[in-house]
Design a protein around this motif. Structure first.
Motif, PDB file in Angstrom:
ATOM      1  N   ALA A  10     -42.398  48.425-156.825  1.00 49.08           N
ATOM      2  CA  ALA A  10     -42.360  47.042-156.355  1.00 49.08           C
ATOM      3  C   ALA A  10     -41.471  46.855-155.134  1.00 49.08           C
ATOM      4  N   PHE A  11     -40.512  47.737-154.923  1.00 47.66           N
ATOM      5  CA  PHE A  11     -39.470  47.509-153.912  1.00 47.66           C
ATOM      6  C   PHE A  11     -40.006  47.265-152.505  1.00 47.66           C
ATOM      7  N   PRO A  12     -40.939  48.087-151.977  1.00 53.43           N
ATOM      8  CA  PRO A  12     -41.398  47.836-150.592  1.00 53.43           C
ATOM      9  C   PRO A  12     -42.005  46.450-150.413  1.00 53.43           C
ATOM     10  N   ILE A  13     -42.807  46.011-151.409  1.00 57.63           N
ATOM     11  CA  ILE A  13     -43.428  44.689-151.317  1.00 57.63           C
ATOM     12  C   ILE A  13     -42.373  43.602-151.451  1.00 57.63           C
ATOM     13  N   ALA A  14     -41.448  43.794-152.404  1.00 58.48           N
ATOM     14  CA  ALA A  14     -40.395  42.802-152.631  1.00 58.48           C
ATOM     15  C   ALA A  14     -39.506  42.659-151.392  1.00 58.48           C
ATOM     16  N   PHE A  15     -39.185  43.765-150.769  1.00 59.98           N
ATOM     17  CA  PHE A  15     -38.336  43.732-149.571  1.00 59.98           C
ATOM     18  C   PHE A  15     -39.028  42.966-148.441  1.00 59.98           C
ATOM     19  N   ALA A  16     -40.331  43.223-148.260  1.00 56.67           N
ATOM     20  CA  ALA A  16     -41.080  42.539-147.196  1.00 56.67           C
ATOM     21  C   ALA A  16     -41.152  41.038-147.463  1.00 56.67           C
ATOM     22  N   LEU A  17     -41.440  40.645-148.712  1.00 54.16           N
ATOM     23  CA  LEU A  17     -41.536  39.224-149.046  1.00 54.16           C
ATOM     24  C   LEU A  17     -40.191  38.526-148.906  1.00 54.16           C
ATOM     25  N   ALA A  18     -39.122  39.190-149.360  1.00 55.71           N
ATOM     26  CA  ALA A  18     -37.788  38.599-149.257  1.00 55.71           C
ATOM     27  C   ALA A  18     -37.389  38.416-147.795  1.00 55.71           C
ATOM     28  N   THR A  19     -37.697  39.403-146.959  1.00 55.27           N
ATOM     29  CA  THR A  19     -37.357  39.324-145.530  1.00 55.27           C
ATOM     30  C   THR A  19     -38.125  38.187-144.853  1.00 55.27           C
ATOM     31  N   LEU A  20     -39.419  38.097-145.116  1.00 51.62           N
ATOM     32  CA  LEU A  20     -40.230  37.038-144.512  1.00 51.62           C
ATOM     33  C   LEU A  20     -39.776  35.655-144.976  1.00 51.62           C
ATOM     34  N   SER A  21     -39.461  35.558-146.261  1.00 53.52           N
ATOM     35  CA  SER A  21     -38.993  34.278-146.790  1.00 53.52           C
ATOM     36  C   SER A  21     -37.705  33.842-146.107  1.00 53.52           C
ATOM     37  N   LEU A  22     -36.770  34.764-145.948  1.00 53.27           N
ATOM     38  CA  LEU A  22     -35.488  34.444-145.316  1.00 53.27           C
ATOM     39  C   LEU A  22     -35.679  34.024-143.862  1.00 53.27           C
ATOM     40  N   ILE A  23     -36.529  34.770-143.146  1.00 55.07           N
ATOM     41  CA  ILE A  23     -36.757  34.463-141.727  1.00 55.07           C
ATOM     42  C   ILE A  23     -37.311  33.045-141.560  1.00 55.07           C
ATOM     43  N   PHE A  24     -38.334  32.713-142.332  1.00 59.45           N
ATOM     44  CA  PHE A  24     -38.972  31.404-142.178  1.00 59.45           C
ATOM     45  C   PHE A  24     -38.085  30.270-142.678  1.00 59.45           C
ATOM     46  N   LEU A  25     -37.303  30.516-143.717  1.00 56.92           N
ATOM     47  CA  LEU A  25     -36.419  29.468-144.230  1.00 56.92           C
ATOM     48  C   LEU A  25     -35.294  29.152-143.253  1.00 56.92           C
ATOM     49  N   LEU A  26     -34.917  30.127-142.431  1.00 55.89           N
ATOM     50  CA  LEU A  26     -33.831  29.921-141.476  1.00 55.89           C
ATOM     51  C   LEU A  26     -34.307  29.295-140.164  1.00 55.89           C
ATOM     52  N   LEU A  27     -35.607  29.288-139.941  1.00 58.25           N
ATOM     53  CA  LEU A  27     -36.115  28.671-138.713  1.00 58.25           C
ATOM     54  C   LEU A  27     -35.954  27.142-138.775  1.00 58.25           C
ATOM     55  N   PHE A  34     -41.872  25.577-145.212  1.00 63.33           N
ATOM     56  CA  PHE A  34     -42.935  25.623-146.216  1.00 63.33           C
ATOM     57  C   PHE A  34     -43.474  27.050-146.366  1.00 63.33           C
ATOM     58  N   VAL A  35     -43.606  27.717-145.225  1.00 62.18           N
ATOM     59  CA  VAL A  35     -44.068  29.113-145.250  1.00 62.18           C
ATOM     60  C   VAL A  35     -43.028  29.980-145.970  1.00 62.18           C
ATOM     61  N   GLY A  36     -41.757  29.709-145.700  1.00 60.43           N
ATOM     62  CA  GLY A  36     -40.690  30.460-146.356  1.00 60.43           C
ATOM     63  C   GLY A  36     -40.712  30.276-147.866  1.00 60.43           C
ATOM     64  N   VAL A  37     -40.969  29.051-148.314  1.00 67.59           N
ATOM     65  CA  VAL A  37     -41.067  28.776-149.748  1.00 67.59           C
ATOM     66  C   VAL A  37     -42.259  29.514-150.349  1.00 67.59           C
ATOM     67  N   PHE A  38     -43.364  29.573-149.596  1.00 63.59           N
ATOM     68  CA  PHE A  38     -44.550  30.306-150.067  1.00 63.59           C
ATOM     69  C   PHE A  38     -44.212  31.775-150.317  1.00 63.59           C
ATOM     70  N   PHE A  39     -43.521  32.402-149.359  1.00 64.24           N
ATOM     71  CA  PHE A  39     -43.155  33.808-149.527  1.00 64.24           C
ATOM     72  C   PHE A  39     -42.158  33.981-150.680  1.00 64.24           C
ATOM     73  N   LEU A  40     -41.297  33.009-150.898  1.00 60.45           N
ATOM     74  CA  LEU A  40     -40.346  33.070-152.007  1.00 60.45           C
ATOM     75  C   LEU A  40     -41.081  33.001-153.345  1.00 60.45           C
ATOM     76  N   LEU A  41     -42.062  32.120-153.442  1.00 61.27           N
ATOM     77  CA  LEU A  41     -42.862  32.024-154.666  1.00 61.27           C
ATOM     78  C   LEU A  41     -43.648  33.310-154.906  1.00 61.27           C
ATOM     79  N   ALA A  42     -44.141  33.904-153.815  1.00 59.33           N
ATOM     80  CA  ALA A  42     -44.864  35.176-153.934  1.00 59.33           C
ATOM     81  C   ALA A  42     -43.930  36.269-154.461  1.00 59.33           C
ATOM     82  N   LEU A  43     -42.666  36.220-154.025  1.00 59.03           N
ATOM     83  CA  LEU A  43     -41.672  37.190-154.498  1.00 59.03           C
ATOM     84  C   LEU A  43     -41.422  37.017-155.995  1.00 59.03           C
TER      85      LEU A  43
END
Length: 215
Positions: A10-27, A34-43
């Motif tokens: 699971a780690f590679p997928i989890a790392f990618a989702l966590a990174t994308l979520s953080l990036i979008f939430l900080l924008l 909203f996109v960041g929340v989507f990636f967080l829910l996917a995580l």
């Protein structure tokens, strides 16, 4: 027991989702959040998907257990088995993305062969998926003296078959042998004289539900 292996998968997928979520939430843009929340829910769903529950394994030596969680979509007598000469009873289990995807051994025995086949990615509920999709076959020499076959089939969403056991290893009923990532199909091939005790449409759990009995 196998939590570390599940984490590794699971780690590679989890790392990618966590990174994308953080990036979008900080924008500093509302749509981006909203996109960041989507990636967080996917995580969060990813952690749910890679769950690995403990199971109480039935002790009766006559029991043959389900190799996968999911819904039985086919019980069929095959005139020719892909694992040994003669007829076989095939029990097909469809795993949705909401089922536990850890596969377990249905019997006590020894892995005498494993074989990987490349293929396409039809919907796992399609009977043709058994022969056309990417799959991995397991030959298990049971302690009853006969061969039991397991077929892991990648589905339309699933694109990776994972195994944790190798040829020559001895395994116990209910022991974890591998997993299929995201919606898929697992088939169990039994000697034709085994007594099937489940029916089409029934929900089963790997290493827990009794699907057949030795004659």
């Amino acid at each position: 027991m196998k939590d570390s292996l599940l984490f590794r998968e699971a780690f590679p997928i989890a790392f990618a989702l966590a990174t994308l979520s953080l990036i979008f939430l900080l924008l500093p843009f509302k749509p981006a959040k909203f996109v960041g929340v989507f990636f967080l829910l996917a995580l969060l769903f990813l952690f749910y998907f890679f769950r690995n529950p403990e199971r109480t394994i039935p002790t009766d030596p006559h029991y043959i257990l389900a190799p996968a969680d999911g819904k039985i979509v086919e019980i069929k007598m095959e005139e020719t088995s892909p694992f040994y000469e003669g007829k076989a009873t095939k029990i097909s289990i469809f795993l949705s993305i909401f089922d536990v995807h850890v596969n377990r051994s249905p019997v006590d025995g020894k892995i005498i062969k494993k074989e990987y086949h490349k293929g396409i990615f039809l919907d796992a509920r399609n009977p043709k998926a058994s022969l056309l999709n990417e799959r991995q076959d397991w030959w298990i020499q049971s302690t009853k003296g006969c061969i039991v076959g397991i077929r892991q089939i990648a589905g339309f969403i699933a694109r990776r078959l994972v195994s944790w056991k190798e040829t020559g290893e001895t395994i116990k009923r209910g022991e974890r042998i591998g997993m299929i990532k995201f919606g898929s199909r697992t088939e169990l091939f039994l000697p034709s004289d085994c007594i099937v005790v489940v029916h089409n449409g029934e929900k089963v759990e790997a290493g827990k539900t009794v699907v057949a009995k030795w004659p």
